[in-house]
Write a protein that holds these residues in place. Structure first.
Motif, PDB file in Angstrom:
ATOM      1  N   ARG A  68      -6.258  -8.367   3.794  1.00 48.75           N
ATOM      2  CA  ARG A  68      -5.807  -8.043   5.155  1.00 48.75           C
ATOM      3  C   ARG A  68      -5.976  -9.229   6.080  1.00 48.75           C
ATOM      4  NH1 ARG A  68      -8.356  -2.416   4.824  1.00 48.75           N
ATOM      5  NH2 ARG A  68      -6.506  -1.095   4.554  1.00 48.75           N
ATOM      6  N   SER A  69      -7.112  -9.916   5.946  1.00 47.17           N
ATOM      7  CA  SER A  69      -7.356 -11.024   6.871  1.00 47.17           C
ATOM      8  C   SER A  69      -6.349 -12.151   6.647  1.00 47.17           C
ATOM      9  CB  SER A  69      -8.797 -11.523   6.753  1.00 47.17           C
ATOM     10  OG  SER A  69      -8.977 -12.122   5.489  1.00 47.17           O
ATOM     11  N   LYS A  70      -5.796 -12.238   5.435  1.00 43.75           N
ATOM     12  CA  LYS A  70      -4.789 -13.271   5.181  1.00 43.75           C
ATOM     13  C   LYS A  70      -3.409 -12.847   5.668  1.00 43.75           C
ATOM     14  CE  LYS A  70      -7.173 -15.523   1.377  1.00 43.75           C
ATOM     15  NZ  LYS A  70      -7.123 -16.229   0.117  1.00 43.75           N
ATOM     16  N   LEU A  71      -3.131 -11.549   5.649  1.00 48.95           N
ATOM     17  CA  LEU A  71      -1.778 -11.072   5.940  1.00 48.95           C
ATOM     18  C   LEU A  71      -1.572 -10.593   7.374  1.00 48.95           C
ATOM     19  CD1 LEU A  71      -1.083  -9.030   2.674  1.00 48.95           C
ATOM     20  CD2 LEU A  71      -0.253 -11.320   3.247  1.00 48.95           C
ATOM     21  N   GLU A  72      -2.646 -10.046   7.972  1.00 50.04           N
ATOM     22  CA  GLU A  72      -2.440  -9.392   9.262  1.00 50.04           C
ATOM     23  C   GLU A  72      -2.012 -10.311  10.395  1.00 50.04           C
ATOM     24  OE1 GLU A  72      -5.544  -6.529   9.960  1.00 50.04           O
ATOM     25  OE2 GLU A  72      -4.461  -5.053   8.754  1.00 50.04           O
ATOM     26  N   PRO A  73      -2.478 -11.573  10.409  1.00 48.67           N
ATOM     27  CA  PRO A  73      -2.011 -12.459  11.480  1.00 48.67           C
ATOM     28  C   PRO A  73      -0.488 -12.565  11.525  1.00 48.67           C
ATOM     29  CG  PRO A  73      -3.821 -13.488  10.290  1.00 48.67           C
ATOM     30  CD  PRO A  73      -3.451 -12.235   9.541  1.00 48.67           C
ATOM     31  N   ALA A  74       0.180 -12.292  10.389  1.00 45.86           N
ATOM     32  CA  ALA A  74       1.641 -12.397  10.355  1.00 45.86           C
ATOM     33  C   ALA A  74       2.305 -11.028  10.475  1.00 45.86           C
ATOM     34  CB  ALA A  74       2.079 -13.075   9.066  1.00 45.86           C
ATOM     35  N   ILE A  79       1.730  -8.282   8.683  1.00 46.68           N
ATOM     36  CA  ILE A  79       1.868  -7.525   7.441  1.00 46.68           C
ATOM     37  C   ILE A  79       0.610  -6.674   7.291  1.00 46.68           C
ATOM     38  CG2 ILE A  79       2.109  -7.664   4.923  1.00 46.68           C
ATOM     39  CD1 ILE A  79       4.536  -8.802   6.355  1.00 46.68           C
ATOM     40  N   THR A  80       0.800  -5.373   7.208  1.00 51.28           N
ATOM     41  CA  THR A  80      -0.345  -4.465   7.248  1.00 51.28           C
ATOM     42  C   THR A  80      -0.520  -3.694   5.946  1.00 51.28           C
ATOM     43  OG1 THR A  80       0.142  -4.173   9.582  1.00 51.28           O
ATOM     44  CG2 THR A  80      -1.409  -2.620   8.608  1.00 51.28           C
ATOM     45  N   ILE A  81      -1.740  -3.710   5.427  1.00 47.12           N
ATOM     46  CA  ILE A  81      -2.088  -2.849   4.298  1.00 47.12           C
ATOM     47  C   ILE A  81      -2.881  -1.673   4.856  1.00 47.12           C
ATOM     48  CG2 ILE A  81      -3.345  -2.655   2.113  1.00 47.12           C
ATOM     49  CD1 ILE A  81      -3.025  -5.707   1.798  1.00 47.12           C
ATOM     50  N   ARG A  82      -2.338  -0.490   4.708  1.00 48.54           N
ATOM     51  CA  ARG A  82      -2.999   0.710   5.227  1.00 48.54           C
ATOM     52  C   ARG A  82      -3.837   1.381   4.142  1.00 48.54           C
ATOM     53  NH1 ARG A  82      -2.273   0.608  10.603  1.00 48.54           N
ATOM     54  NH2 ARG A  82      -0.100   0.282  11.206  1.00 48.54           N
ATOM     55  N   THR A  83      -4.944   1.951   4.566  1.00 50.37           N
ATOM     56  CA  THR A  83      -5.737   2.782   3.660  1.00 50.37           C
ATOM     57  C   THR A  83      -5.440   4.234   3.989  1.00 50.37           C
ATOM     58  OG1 THR A  83      -7.511   1.155   3.620  1.00 50.37           O
ATOM     59  CG2 THR A  83      -8.086   3.381   2.942  1.00 50.37           C
ATOM     60  N   VAL A  84      -5.138   5.023   2.970  1.00 51.27           N
ATOM     61  CA  VAL A  84      -4.984   6.457   3.186  1.00 51.27           C
ATOM     62  C   VAL A  84      -6.199   7.102   2.540  1.00 51.27           C
ATOM     63  CG1 VAL A  84      -3.503   8.468   2.882  1.00 51.27           C
ATOM     64  CG2 VAL A  84      -2.487   6.183   2.985  1.00 51.27           C
ATOM     65  N   GLY A  92      -5.336   6.230  -1.362  1.00 55.79           N
ATOM     66  CA  GLY A  92      -5.150   4.855  -1.826  1.00 55.79           C
ATOM     67  C   GLY A  92      -4.646   3.952  -0.715  1.00 55.79           C
ATOM     68  N   TYR A  93      -3.757   3.044  -1.080  1.00 58.01           N
ATOM     69  CA  TYR A  93      -3.300   2.035  -0.131  1.00 58.01           C
ATOM     70  C   TYR A  93      -1.787   1.944  -0.142  1.00 58.01           C
ATOM     71  CZ  TYR A  93      -8.027   0.585  -1.315  1.00 58.01           C
ATOM     72  OH  TYR A  93      -9.362   0.575  -1.559  1.00 58.01           O
ATOM     73  N   PHE A  94      -1.248   1.462   0.973  1.00 55.06           N
ATOM     74  CA  PHE A  94       0.154   1.049   0.913  1.00 55.06           C
ATOM     75  C   PHE A  94       0.410  -0.103   1.851  1.00 55.06           C
ATOM     76  CE2 PHE A  94       0.224   4.170   4.326  1.00 55.06           C
ATOM     77  CZ  PHE A  94       1.169   3.712   5.228  1.00 55.06           C
ATOM     78  N   LEU A  95       1.390  -0.891   1.487  1.00 46.63           N
ATOM     79  CA  LEU A  95       1.800  -1.977   2.345  1.00 46.63           C
ATOM     80  C   LEU A  95       2.918  -1.434   3.225  1.00 46.63           C
ATOM     81  CD1 LEU A  95       2.019  -5.643   1.325  1.00 46.63           C
ATOM     82  CD2 LEU A  95       3.780  -4.715   2.791  1.00 46.63           C
ATOM     83  N   GLU A  96       2.699  -1.533   4.530  1.00 46.51           N
ATOM     84  CA  GLU A  96       3.619  -0.932   5.473  1.00 46.51           C
ATOM     85  C   GLU A  96       4.838  -1.823   5.669  1.00 46.51           C
ATOM     86  OE1 GLU A  96       2.396   1.560   9.243  1.00 46.51           O
ATOM     87  OE2 GLU A  96       2.306  -0.586   9.659  1.00 46.51           O
ATOM     88  N   LYS A  97       5.985  -1.206   5.662  1.00 45.40           N
ATOM     89  CA  LYS A  97       7.211  -1.972   5.901  1.00 45.40           C
ATOM     90  C   LYS A  97       7.172  -2.532   7.321  1.00 45.40           C
ATOM     91  CE  LYS A  97      12.084  -1.954   5.188  1.00 45.40           C
ATOM     92  NZ  LYS A  97      13.240  -1.278   4.670  1.00 45.40           N
ATOM     93  N   PRO A  98       7.276  -3.855   7.463  1.00 44.20           N
ATOM     94  CA  PRO A  98       7.187  -4.424   8.816  1.00 44.20           C
ATOM     95  C   PRO A  98       8.383  -3.992   9.655  1.00 44.20           C
ATOM     96  CG  PRO A  98       7.093  -6.127   7.115  1.00 44.20           C
ATOM     97  CD  PRO A  98       7.532  -4.871   6.452  1.00 44.20           C
ATOM     98  N   GLU A  99       8.135  -3.644  10.928  1.00 43.24           N
ATOM     99  CA  GLU A  99       9.214  -3.221  11.821  1.00 43.24           C
ATOM    100  C   GLU A  99       9.729  -4.428  12.604  1.00 43.24           C
ATOM    101  OE1 GLU A  99      10.466  -0.164  12.270  1.00 43.24           O
ATOM    102  OE2 GLU A  99       9.060   0.941  10.981  1.00 43.24           O
ATOM    103  N   GLY A 100      11.019  -4.476  12.778  1.00 38.73           N
ATOM    104  CA  GLY A 100      11.610  -5.482  13.658  1.00 38.73           C
ATOM    105  C   GLY A 100      11.371  -6.915  13.242  1.00 38.73           C
ATOM    106  N   HIS A 101      11.159  -7.134  11.958  1.00 35.05           N
ATOM    107  CA  HIS A 101      10.951  -8.490  11.463  1.00 35.05           C
ATOM    108  C   HIS A 101      12.036  -8.886  10.485  1.00 35.05           C
ATOM    109  CE1 HIS A 101       6.998  -9.615  13.090  1.00 35.05           C
ATOM    110  NE2 HIS A 101       6.788  -8.330  13.097  1.00 35.05           N
ATOM    111  N   ASP A 102      13.183  -8.224  10.590  1.00 34.85           N
ATOM    112  CA  ASP A 102      14.222  -8.480   9.606  1.00 34.85           C
ATOM    113  C   ASP A 102      14.901  -9.821   9.833  1.00 34.85           C
ATOM    114  OD1 ASP A 102      13.772  -6.159   8.225  1.00 34.85           O
ATOM    115  OD2 ASP A 102      15.051  -4.989   9.564  1.00 34.85           O
ATOM    116  N   HIS A 103      14.440 -10.791   9.096  1.00 40.77           N
ATOM    117  CA  HIS A 103      15.081 -12.109   9.154  1.00 40.77           C
ATOM    118  C   HIS A 103      16.296 -12.113   8.246  1.00 40.77           C
ATOM    119  CE1 HIS A 103      11.826 -13.779  11.364  1.00 40.77           C
ATOM    120  NE2 HIS A 103      10.951 -13.559  10.408  1.00 40.77           N
ATOM    121  N   ASP A 104      17.389 -12.573   8.745  1.00 41.09           N
ATOM    122  CA  ASP A 104      18.524 -12.747   7.856  1.00 41.09           C
ATOM    123  C   ASP A 104      18.638 -14.181   7.393  1.00 41.09           C
ATOM    124  OD1 ASP A 104      20.296 -10.272   9.672  1.00 41.09           O
ATOM    125  OD2 ASP A 104      19.489 -10.149   7.641  1.00 41.09           O
ATOM    126  N   ASP A 105      17.776 -15.031   7.918  1.00 39.09           N
ATOM    127  CA  ASP A 105      17.793 -16.464   7.628  1.00 39.09           C
ATOM    128  C   ASP A 105      19.150 -17.049   7.964  1.00 39.09           C
ATOM    129  OD1 ASP A 105      15.664 -15.986   4.786  1.00 39.09           O
ATOM    130  OD2 ASP A 105      15.131 -16.697   6.779  1.00 39.09           O
TER     131      ASP A 105
END
Ligand code: CA
Length: 228
Positions: free
Chosen positions: A198-204, A206-211, A215-228
């Motif tokens: 989490r500490s490596k990903l959250e600054p960007a 990207i969130t790993i949630r604990t349920v 267990g865990y899931f990686l949350e789909k980031p909102e509003g970060h859709d880069h089309d490059d």
């Protein structure tokens, strides 16, 4: 990703397992047919690499039993003896691919990646989630333009969760995917591992949630859709 490598040639098994582990896979080895059969029956493998000539039960019997249990684990058959009729028979029995021995490591790894991609429904080796980008072939990850510094296990964990975005991965399943039987692993160590990720990903973003309790899931980031 957890792979069961079924091979009775100890030297070959150790060599392949070492290479696959270096690429971030968790690898268990079964050296005979009955052992492979019971491990597969217990489940939890993302892929099986199956030698044909084995003591106890041969590879095609192991495969027949696996598919008889309606288990969908992808199977990559590996054998020296492989006439066309034999290949056809194995594919019809439910093998997904085959490799003729002696196997070239680069080809084995490429076929492993292809089977795992197919199982996950992914078209390419690249996976993008918001600012997170993964290269399954190079085993690298970036946040934006910045390469992430990850251990093999951290990489494997991120790939595992990112390949199942928004889907809860049970703690047990997550542990199975990342650790082999030889590893001493406690639930507490998993928690610490997750919090390091989490500490490596959250600054960007990207969130790993604990349920709790699940267990865990990686949350789909909102509003970060880069089309490059
Ligand atoms: Ca053999």
């Amino acid at each position: 990703m957890r792979i069961l490598l079924v091979e009775d040639d100890e030297l070959l098994a150790d060599g392949l397992a070492r290479a696959l582990r270096q690429s971030g896979y968790t690898v268990d080895i079964a050296a005979d047919g009955p052992r492979a059969d019971s491990l597969l029956a217990a489940g939890g493998y993302d892929l099986t690499i199956l030698d044909l000539g084995l003591p106890g039960l041969d590879g095609s019997q192991v495969l027949t039993r696996l598919r008889g249990r309606r288990q969908k684990t992808p199977v990559l058959v590996m054998s020296a003896r492989m006439a066309i009729e034999e290949r056809v028979r194995l594919l019809d029995l439910g093998a997904d691919d085959y490799l003729v021995k002696p196997v070239a490591l680069a080809e084995l790894e490429a076929r492993v990646r292809a089977l795992i991609r197919r199982q996950l429904g992914a078209e390419t080796n690249f996976l993008t989630l918001g600012s997170l980008r993964l290269d399954r072939e190079g085993k690298r990850a970036w946040l934006g333009d910045e390469a992430l510094d990850l251990t093999a296990r951290e990489w494997a964990a991120i790939e595992y969760l990112a390949s199942r975005v928004n889907r809860i991965v049970a703690k047990e399943q997550f542990m199975q995917a990342l650790y082999s039987w030889d590893d001493e692993i406690t639930p507490n160590a998993i928690e610490k591992f997750i919090s390091r990720l989490r500490s490596k990903l959250e600054p960007a973003g990207i969130t790993i949630r604990t349920v709790r309790g699940l267990g865990y899931f990686l949350e789909k980031p909102e509003g970060h859709d880069h089309d490059d």
